[in-house]
Scaffold this motif. Structure first.
Motif, short mmCIF file in Angstrom:
data_model
loop_
_atom_site.label_atom_id
_atom_site.label_comp_id
_atom_site.label_asym_id
_atom_site.label_seq_id
_atom_site.Cartn_x
_atom_site.Cartn_y
_atom_site.Cartn_z
N MET A 163 1.37 5.88 6.61
CA MET A 163 1.87 4.61 6.09
C MET A 163 3.35 4.40 6.43
SD MET A 163 0.07 4.20 2.35
CE MET A 163 -1.67 3.78 2.22
N SER A 164 4.12 5.49 6.45
CA SER A 164 5.53 5.36 6.82
C SER A 164 5.66 4.86 8.26
CB SER A 164 6.25 6.70 6.65
OG SER A 164 5.95 7.62 7.68
N GLU A 165 4.71 5.23 9.11
CA GLU A 165 4.72 4.76 10.49
C GLU A 165 4.33 3.28 10.58
OE1 GLU A 165 5.66 6.84 13.34
OE2 GLU A 165 6.49 7.61 11.48
N GLU A 166 3.38 2.87 9.77
CA GLU A 166 2.97 1.46 9.78
C GLU A 166 4.11 0.55 9.32
OE1 GLU A 166 -0.51 1.17 7.35
OE2 GLU A 166 -1.74 2.44 8.67
N VAL A 167 4.77 0.96 8.24
CA VAL A 167 5.90 0.18 7.72
C VAL A 167 7.05 0.19 8.72
CG1 VAL A 167 7.64 0.06 5.88
CG2 VAL A 167 5.23 0.45 5.32
N LEU A 168 7.31 1.35 9.32
CA LEU A 168 8.37 1.45 10.32
C LEU A 168 8.11 0.50 11.50
CD1 LEU A 168 10.82 2.71 11.74
CD2 LEU A 168 9.31 4.58 12.50
N LYS A 169 6.88 0.47 11.97
CA LYS A 169 6.55 -0.38 13.12
C LYS A 169 6.84 -1.85 12.85
CE LYS A 169 2.70 -1.63 16.19
NZ LYS A 169 1.25 -1.39 16.49
N LEU A 170 6.47 -2.33 11.67
CA LEU A 170 6.70 -3.73 11.33
C LEU A 170 8.17 -4.00 11.06
CD1 LEU A 170 3.54 -4.23 9.12
CD2 LEU A 170 4.05 -5.47 11.24
N ALA A 171 8.86 -3.05 10.43
CA ALA A 171 10.30 -3.22 10.19
C ALA A 171 11.06 -3.25 11.51
CB ALA A 171 10.82 -2.09 9.30
N GLN A 172 10.64 -2.41 12.46
CA GLN A 172 11.24 -2.43 13.80
C GLN A 172 10.98 -3.76 14.49
OE1 GLN A 172 13.21 -0.81 15.69
NE2 GLN A 172 12.66 -1.28 17.81
N GLN A 173 9.78 -4.25 14.36
CA GLN A 173 9.41 -5.54 14.97
C GLN A 173 10.30 -6.66 14.44
OE1 GLN A 173 5.14 -6.42 15.44
NE2 GLN A 173 5.52 -8.35 14.36
N SER A 205 0.83 -1.22 0.00
CA SER A 205 0.00 0.00 0.00
C SER A 205 0.86 1.26 0.00
CB SER A 205 -0.92 -0.01 1.22
OG SER A 205 -1.78 -1.12 1.21
N TYR A 206 1.91 1.23 0.79
CA TYR A 206 2.81 2.39 0.88
C TYR A 206 3.51 2.64 -0.46
CZ TYR A 206 6.48 5.29 3.15
OH TYR A 206 7.33 6.31 3.54
N LYS A 207 4.03 1.57 -1.05
CA LYS A 207 4.72 1.68 -2.32
C LYS A 207 3.81 2.23 -3.42
CE LYS A 207 7.05 -1.21 -5.79
NZ LYS A 207 7.46 -2.59 -6.13
N LYS A 208 2.56 1.79 -3.44
CA LYS A 208 1.61 2.25 -4.45
C LYS A 208 1.41 3.75 -4.38
CE LYS A 208 -3.08 1.40 -6.18
NZ LYS A 208 -4.33 0.60 -6.00
N LEU A 209 1.31 4.29 -3.17
CA LEU A 209 1.10 5.73 -3.02
C LEU A 209 2.38 6.50 -3.33
CD1 LEU A 209 -1.00 7.82 -2.33
CD2 LEU A 209 -0.38 7.62 0.07
N LEU A 210 3.52 5.95 -2.93
CA LEU A 210 4.79 6.61 -3.20
C LEU A 210 5.07 6.72 -4.69
CD1 LEU A 210 7.08 4.90 -0.52
CD2 LEU A 210 6.55 7.35 -0.60
N SER A 211 4.67 5.70 -5.44
CA SER A 211 5.02 5.61 -6.85
C SER A 211 3.87 5.96 -7.78
CB SER A 211 5.49 4.18 -7.17
OG SER A 211 6.49 3.75 -6.28
N GLY A 212 2.70 6.22 -7.21
CA GLY A 212 1.51 6.34 -8.04
C GLY A 212 1.40 7.62 -8.83
N SER A 213 1.86 8.74 -8.27
CA SER A 213 1.71 10.03 -8.95
C SER A 213 2.69 11.01 -8.34
CB SER A 213 0.28 10.56 -8.78
OG SER A 213 -0.02 10.75 -7.41
#
Length: 264
Positions: A125-135, A104-112
């Motif tokens: 979304m950067s926080e959601e990805v960060l949380k899982l990457a930290q985990q 989802s994050y990648k789609k928004l980053l690359s979409g437009s």
């Protein structure tokens, strides 16, 4: 002009070094290398949001576009490597969840082209990805169970904090402000300072690592100066934040790699 060229050279080298850092295959990954890569995913989650905001703000636009494109590609590759390496069901589940959040994050980053109306979603979304990457990073550190793993994790997290601080600064410059965001910025600065003290005092440090940590300390001072800079235009301050955040990132990426290789 010489100073400008020096900054450009340093940032280009930073981008290339980070790209090379992600090239080890999953088949040859050690647990120390996995912790390093896992920690780098945390950093990329913040770096991509920072670069997105830079493009939207008109700050070092072409360089920010390259950083964003290369960071997306590196995140993709490292995620595949980490999924292949994941040594326990718990860690496999973490990276399956990260894959979903990343899509989802990648789609928004690359979409437009970056737009202010999307910036809040990018921040979330950067926080959601960060949380899982930290985990995932913490799980790998616990799986290793060594002091070395702890140092790789802490040093690697400094990369993330450098980008987090810059990301929040860019969001605020774009008009996205809140008491929570201010608190997150203050917390990131405090955490960076405390972690740097912990790393500097580590008895496992080699002479090379100690020298590199001293360089990191100098770069951190330049970064903090840019964050509170007055007497210049907003555009110049944001350029300084962008460039100094890349410098501290590169130094701490080098330090993390040194811990990975030297302390086995």
């Amino acid at each position: 002009m010489k100073r400008y060229l020096g900054v450009v050279c340093l940032i280009v080298c930073s981008v290339l070094a980070l790209a090379v850092a992600g090239t080890a295959s999953a088949e040859t990954l050690t647990v120390n290398a996995a912790i390093n890569k896992a920690g780098r995913q945390r950093m990329l989650s913040q770096r991509m949001a920072k670069a997105y905001c830079q493009v939207g703000l008109g700050v070092e636009v072409e360089r920010a576009k390259r950083i964003l494109e290369q960071s997306v590609a590196l995140f993709d590759k490292q995620l595949i490597d980490l999924q292949a390496f994941a040594p326990t069901p718990e860690i496999k589940n973490t990276y399956a969840s990260l894959e979903q959040a990343w899509a989802s994050y990648k789609k928004l980053l690359s979409g437009s082209d970056p737009k202010l109306e999307n910036a809040m979603t990018i921040a979330r979304m950067s926080e959601e990805v960060l949380k899982l990457a930290q985990q995932g990073t913490v799980q790998l550190e616990r799986f290793s169970g060594t002091t070395t793993a702890k140092l790789i994790n802490v040093a690697g997290r400094q990369r993330m904090l450098s980008q987090r601080i810059a990301k929040i600064s860019m969001l605020r410059a774009w008009g996205i402000t809140s008491p929570q965001l201010t608190q997150e910025l203050d917390t990131a600065i405090t955490e960076f300072t405390a972690a740097q003290e912990l790393l500097t005092a580590a008895p496992q440090n080699t002479a090379t690592i100690r020298s590199e940590l001293q360089l990191a300390g100098s770069q951190w001072l330049f970064f903090k100066e840019a964050l509170s800079q007055t007497g210049v235009s907003r555009a110049e301050q944001l350029r300084n934040i962008a460039t100094t955040s890349e410098r501290i990132l590169q130094v701490m990426d080098d330090v993390t790699g040194m811990y990975e290789r030297a302390l086995k």
